[in-house]
Design a protein around this motif. Structure first.
Motif, mmCIF file in Angstrom:
data_model
loop_
_atom_site.group_PDB
_atom_site.id
_atom_site.type_symbol
_atom_site.label_atom_id
_atom_site.label_comp_id
_atom_site.label_asym_id
_atom_site.label_seq_id
_atom_site.Cartn_x
_atom_site.Cartn_y
_atom_site.Cartn_z
ATOM 1 N N THR A 1 0.744 -1.236 0.121
ATOM 2 C CA THR A 1 0.052 0.008 -0.122
ATOM 3 C C THR A 1 0.954 1.188 0.007
ATOM 4 O OG1 THR A 1 -0.154 -0.025 2.275
ATOM 5 C CG2 THR A 1 -2.053 -1.129 1.063
ATOM 6 N N LYS A 2 2.188 1.128 -0.214
ATOM 7 C CA LYS A 2 2.957 2.473 -0.242
ATOM 8 C C LYS A 2 2.841 2.942 -1.564
ATOM 9 C CE LYS A 2 5.973 0.579 3.449
ATOM 10 N NZ LYS A 2 7.361 0.242 3.939
ATOM 11 N N SER A 3 2.871 3.927 -1.417
ATOM 12 C CA SER A 3 3.102 5.002 -2.754
ATOM 13 C C SER A 3 4.420 4.887 -3.453
ATOM 14 C CB SER A 3 2.735 6.402 -2.796
ATOM 15 O OG SER A 3 1.160 6.659 -2.276
ATOM 16 N N ALA A 4 4.720 4.477 -4.497
ATOM 17 C CA ALA A 4 6.155 4.536 -5.205
ATOM 18 C C ALA A 4 6.495 5.798 -5.617
ATOM 19 C CB ALA A 4 5.999 3.727 -6.466
ATOM 20 N N HIS A 5 5.591 6.941 -6.062
ATOM 21 C CA HIS A 5 5.727 8.214 -6.504
ATOM 22 C C HIS A 5 4.688 9.255 -5.822
ATOM 23 C CE1 HIS A 5 7.248 11.559 -8.643
ATOM 24 N NE2 HIS A 5 5.910 11.602 -8.964
ATOM 25 N N VAL A 6 5.036 10.251 -5.480
ATOM 26 C CA VAL A 6 3.899 11.258 -5.256
ATOM 27 C C VAL A 6 4.476 12.666 -6.070
ATOM 28 C CG1 VAL A 6 3.032 12.898 -3.350
ATOM 29 C CG2 VAL A 6 3.586 10.396 -2.922
ATOM 30 N N THR A 7 3.345 13.143 -6.824
ATOM 31 C CA THR A 7 3.733 14.296 -7.435
ATOM 32 C C THR A 7 3.508 15.588 -6.403
ATOM 33 O OG1 THR A 7 2.592 13.287 -9.289
ATOM 34 C CG2 THR A 7 2.790 15.833 -9.367
ATOM 35 N N ALA A 8 4.438 16.552 -6.438
ATOM 36 C CA ALA A 8 4.465 17.426 -5.574
ATOM 37 C C ALA A 8 3.271 18.494 -6.004
ATOM 38 C CB ALA A 8 5.767 18.263 -5.529
ATOM 39 N N VAL A 9 2.733 19.225 -4.990
ATOM 40 C CA VAL A 9 1.555 20.174 -5.132
ATOM 41 C C VAL A 9 2.166 21.005 -6.148
ATOM 42 C CG1 VAL A 9 0.286 22.035 -4.208
ATOM 43 C CG2 VAL A 9 0.914 19.961 -2.859
ATOM 44 N N GLY A 10 1.302 21.476 -7.288
ATOM 45 C CA GLY A 10 1.668 22.416 -8.390
ATOM 46 C C GLY A 10 2.483 21.756 -9.472
ATOM 47 N N ALA A 11 2.895 20.584 -9.204
ATOM 48 C CA ALA A 11 3.803 20.009 -10.252
ATOM 49 C C ALA A 11 2.606 19.446 -11.402
ATOM 50 C CB ALA A 11 4.561 19.001 -9.710
ATOM 51 N N ASN A 12 3.299 19.035 -12.438
ATOM 52 C CA ASN A 12 2.549 18.398 -13.338
ATOM 53 C C ASN A 12 2.557 17.027 -13.695
ATOM 54 O OD1 ASN A 12 1.429 17.673 -15.975
ATOM 55 N ND2 ASN A 12 2.400 19.219 -17.132
ATOM 56 N N VAL A 13 1.217 16.494 -13.006
ATOM 57 C CA VAL A 13 1.027 15.309 -12.830
ATOM 58 C C VAL A 13 1.095 14.462 -14.339
ATOM 59 C CG1 VAL A 13 -1.606 15.425 -13.016
ATOM 60 C CG2 VAL A 13 -0.460 13.277 -11.724
ATOM 61 N N PHE A 14 0.764 15.186 -15.199
ATOM 62 C CA PHE A 14 0.677 14.365 -16.557
ATOM 63 C C PHE A 14 1.974 14.127 -16.926
ATOM 64 C CE2 PHE A 14 -3.044 17.169 -16.253
ATOM 65 C CZ PHE A 14 -4.147 16.194 -16.440
ATOM 66 N N SER A 15 3.037 15.102 -16.476
ATOM 67 C CA SER A 15 4.312 14.571 -16.975
ATOM 68 C C SER A 15 4.859 13.287 -16.358
ATOM 69 C CB SER A 15 5.379 15.788 -16.517
ATOM 70 O OG SER A 15 5.257 16.871 -17.157
#
Length: 110
Positions: A5-19
């Motif tokens: 259940t651990k996240s492998a990656h977290v997108t920073a706030v304001g960063a581009n999740v689509f990238s």
């Protein structure tokens, strides 16, 4: 059986999740800009609806507790409306509250 259940990656706030999802840079930038516009439009709609509710409360000289009873929400939620805490409400909930005041909401799509 163990479930990871651990996240492998977290997108920073304001960063581009689509990238982060692997879209090519041009498409990722376009999708990110489009999603920001949609969010901005929705926040503007919520703010307008909240302003109408706050105006109604002021015009009727209502205390928050009285407004809460009419709107079918709690007194702290009335405070959230007045202080335009947009993430706490859906557009649908705000339209419903305005209907309880006797107001009609009309949208113009341009």
């Amino acid at each position: 059986m163990s479930i990871d259940t651990k996240s492998a990656h977290v997108t920073a706030v304001g960063a581009n999740v689509f990238s982060d999802l692997g879209f090519e840079s041009g498409e990722a930038a376009e999708l990110h800009a489009r999603s920001k516009r949609i969010i901005s439009d929705k926040v503007a709609i919520k703010e307008k609806l909240m302003a109408e509710l706050a105006l109604w409360i002021n015009t009727e000289n209502l205390k928050q507790a009285d407004a809460a009873q009419i709107l079918g929400i709690t007194r702290p939620r009335v405070s959230d409306v007045i202080n335009k805490k947009t993430p706490k409400f859906t557009i649908d909930a705000l339209v419903d509250m305005l209907a309880r005041t006797g107001k009609r909401v009309e949208f113009l799509i341009a």
